[in-house]
Design a protein around this motif. Structure first.
Motif, PDB file in Angstrom:
ATOM      1  N   ASN A   1      43.258 -24.057  44.726  1.00  0.00           N
ATOM      2  CA  ASN A   1      43.728 -23.468  45.983  1.00  0.00           C
ATOM      3  C   ASN A   1      42.669 -22.509  46.532  1.00  0.00           C
ATOM      4  N   ASP A   2      41.599 -23.058  47.090  1.00  0.00           N
ATOM      5  CA  ASP A   2      40.478 -22.253  47.573  1.00  0.00           C
ATOM      6  C   ASP A   2      40.832 -21.329  48.730  1.00  0.00           C
ATOM      7  N   ARG A   3      41.803 -21.710  49.573  1.00  0.00           N
ATOM      8  CA  ARG A   3      42.118 -20.912  50.765  1.00  0.00           C
ATOM      9  C   ARG A   3      43.411 -20.123  50.618  1.00  0.00           C
ATOM     10  N   ASP A   4      43.904 -19.982  49.417  1.00  0.00           N
ATOM     11  CA  ASP A   4      45.104 -19.195  49.133  1.00  0.00           C
ATOM     12  C   ASP A   4      46.292 -19.613  50.005  1.00  0.00           C
ATOM     13  N   VAL A   5      46.524 -20.927  50.070  1.00  0.00           N
ATOM     14  CA  VAL A   5      47.685 -21.467  50.781  1.00  0.00           C
ATOM     15  C   VAL A   5      48.931 -21.039  50.016  1.00  0.00           C
ATOM     16  N   LYS A   6      49.957 -20.639  50.735  1.00  0.00           N
ATOM     17  CA  LYS A   6      51.178 -20.135  50.107  1.00  0.00           C
ATOM     18  C   LYS A   6      52.167 -21.278  49.878  1.00  0.00           C
ATOM     19  N   LEU A   7      52.308 -21.696  48.649  1.00  0.00           N
ATOM     20  CA  LEU A   7      53.322 -22.654  48.229  1.00  0.00           C
ATOM     21  C   LEU A   7      54.079 -22.028  47.070  1.00  0.00           C
ATOM     22  N   THR A   8      55.321 -22.430  46.887  1.00  0.00           N
ATOM     23  CA  THR A   8      56.128 -21.872  45.804  1.00  0.00           C
ATOM     24  C   THR A   8      56.687 -22.989  44.932  1.00  0.00           C
ATOM     25  N   LEU A   9      57.150 -22.604  43.757  1.00  0.00           N
ATOM     26  CA  LEU A   9      57.749 -23.562  42.839  1.00  0.00           C
ATOM     27  C   LEU A   9      58.859 -24.328  43.538  1.00  0.00           C
ATOM     28  N   GLY A  10      58.870 -25.624  43.344  1.00  0.00           N
ATOM     29  CA  GLY A  10      59.895 -26.468  43.925  1.00  0.00           C
ATOM     30  C   GLY A  10      59.556 -27.037  45.289  1.00  0.00           C
ATOM     31  N   ASP A  11      58.501 -26.524  45.952  1.00  0.00           N
ATOM     32  CA  ASP A  11      58.117 -27.065  47.266  1.00  0.00           C
ATOM     33  C   ASP A  11      57.751 -28.531  47.143  1.00  0.00           C
ATOM     34  N   SER A  12      58.195 -29.322  48.111  1.00  0.00           N
ATOM     35  CA  SER A  12      57.822 -30.737  48.187  1.00  0.00           C
ATOM     36  C   SER A  12      56.538 -30.859  48.986  1.00  0.00           C
ATOM     37  N   ILE A  13      55.639 -31.713  48.516  1.00  0.00           N
ATOM     38  CA  ILE A  13      54.362 -31.935  49.186  1.00  0.00           C
ATOM     39  C   ILE A  13      54.098 -33.437  49.253  1.00  0.00           C
ATOM     40  N   ARG A  14      53.202 -33.807  50.146  1.00  0.00           N
ATOM     41  CA  ARG A  14      52.705 -35.185  50.236  1.00  0.00           C
ATOM     42  C   ARG A  14      51.198 -35.112  50.058  1.00  0.00           C
ATOM     43  N   VAL A  15      50.692 -35.863  49.105  1.00  0.00           N
ATOM     44  CA  VAL A  15      49.273 -35.833  48.776  1.00  0.00           C
ATOM     45  C   VAL A  15      48.639 -37.132  49.253  1.00  0.00           C
ATOM     46  N   SER A  16      47.594 -37.019  50.088  1.00  0.00           N
ATOM     47  CA  SER A  16      46.871 -38.179  50.606  1.00  0.00           C
ATOM     48  C   SER A  16      45.574 -38.346  49.827  1.00  0.00           C
ATOM     49  N   PHE A  17      45.419 -39.509  49.197  1.00  0.00           N
ATOM     50  CA  PHE A  17      44.199 -39.836  48.456  1.00  0.00           C
ATOM     51  C   PHE A  17      43.374 -40.817  49.267  1.00  0.00           C
ATOM     52  N   ASP A  18      42.073 -40.572  49.337  1.00  0.00           N
ATOM     53  CA  ASP A  18      41.156 -41.520  49.950  1.00  0.00           C
ATOM     54  C   ASP A  18      39.908 -41.549  49.067  1.00  0.00           C
ATOM     55  N   ALA A  19      39.988 -42.332  47.997  1.00  0.00           N
ATOM     56  CA  ALA A  19      38.887 -42.484  47.038  1.00  0.00           C
ATOM     57  C   ALA A  19      38.660 -43.980  46.842  1.00  0.00           C
ATOM     58  N   PRO A  20      37.989 -44.648  47.809  1.00  0.00           N
ATOM     59  CA  PRO A  20      37.886 -46.103  47.792  1.00  0.00           C
ATOM     60  C   PRO A  20      37.233 -46.674  46.537  1.00  0.00           C
ATOM     61  N   GLU A  21      36.465 -45.868  45.832  1.00  0.00           N
ATOM     62  CA  GLU A  21      35.858 -46.358  44.590  1.00  0.00           C
ATOM     63  C   GLU A  21      36.887 -46.466  43.465  1.00  0.00           C
ATOM     64  N   LEU A  22      38.066 -45.853  43.645  1.00  0.00           N
ATOM     65  CA  LEU A  22      39.103 -45.869  42.614  1.00  0.00           C
ATOM     66  C   LEU A  22      40.346 -46.656  43.009  1.00  0.00           C
ATOM     67  N   ALA A  23      40.721 -46.625  44.287  1.00  0.00           N
ATOM     68  CA  ALA A  23      41.941 -47.300  44.753  1.00  0.00           C
ATOM     69  C   ALA A  23      41.962 -47.255  46.279  1.00  0.00           C
ATOM     70  N   PRO A  24      42.783 -48.123  46.895  1.00  0.00           N
ATOM     71  CA  PRO A  24      42.924 -48.028  48.351  1.00  0.00           C
ATOM     72  C   PRO A  24      43.578 -46.701  48.735  1.00  0.00           C
ATOM     73  N   PRO A  25      43.332 -46.214  49.945  1.00  0.00           N
ATOM     74  CA  PRO A  25      43.963 -44.955  50.386  1.00  0.00           C
ATOM     75  C   PRO A  25      45.490 -45.051  50.298  1.00  0.00           C
ATOM     76  N   PHE A  26      46.128 -43.932  49.913  1.00  0.00           N
ATOM     77  CA  PHE A  26      47.582 -43.907  49.824  1.00  0.00           C
ATOM     78  C   PHE A  26      48.085 -42.476  49.909  1.00  0.00           C
ATOM     79  N   VAL A  27      49.388 -42.350  50.147  1.00  0.00           N
ATOM     80  CA  VAL A  27      50.072 -41.052  50.201  1.00  0.00           C
ATOM     81  C   VAL A  27      51.188 -41.101  49.171  1.00  0.00           C
TER      82      VAL A  27
END
Length: 111
Positions: free
Chosen positions: A42-68
Motif C-alpha cells: 500500500n504505497d499511497r496509504d489507501v484506507k481500506l478496512t478488514l472485511g472490505d470487498s475489492i475487485r482486483v484486475s490482473f494484466d500479466a499476459p506472460e502468465l494469463a489472459p487479463p481478468f478481474v
C-alpha cells in the motif's frame, strides 16, 4: 508442531494490479499470491478496512489472459518506515476468473 497457518503455497509475484473498492481505481504492487489470496503493498496509504470487498484486475499476459477477480480484505498492516500492506482472500465464484488465477499459479510454479 509448526506454527505455519497458511493453507496454500505462496508464490512471489511482483506485478502491478488495479484495485477497485468503491472509491477511485488504485494501482498496487503485489508481493505474493496463492490459491487463497494475495498480499499487496500500500504505497499511497489507501484506507481500506478488514472485511472490505475489492475487485482486483490482473494484466500479466506472460502468465494469463487479463481478468478481474473479487476478494475480501483480511489483513491490514499500517505503514511505519515501510509502506503498509493489505492481505486479501479470494471470494470470487466466477469460473473464468478462477481459471485465470489457476493459470497464473501454474505458471509461477514452473521452474
Amino acid at each position: 508442531m509448526s506454527s505455519e497457518r497458511r493453507e496454500h503455497e505462496r508464490f512471489e509475484l511482483i506485478a502491478q494490479v488495479e484495485l477497485s473498492y468503491g472509491g477511485p481505481v488504485e494501482k498496487f504492487v503485489t508481493i505474493n499470491i496463492s490459491a487463497g489470496g494475495l498480499l499487496l503493498r500500500n504505497d499511497r496509504d489507501v484506507k481500506l478496512t478488514l472485511g472490505d470487498s475489492i475487485r482486483v484486475s490482473f494484466d500479466a499476459p506472460e502468465l494469463a489472459p487479463p481478468f478481474v477477480i473479487e476478494a475480501k480484505i483480511v489483513r491490514v498492516v499500517a505503514p511505519t518506515s515501510k509502506p503498509g500492506l493489505f492481505g486479501a482472500m479470494w471470494k470470487s465464484t466466477d469460473a473464468t476468473a478462477n481459471a485465470a488465477l489457476s493459470q497464473i499459479l501454474w505458471n509461477l510454479r514452473k521452474p
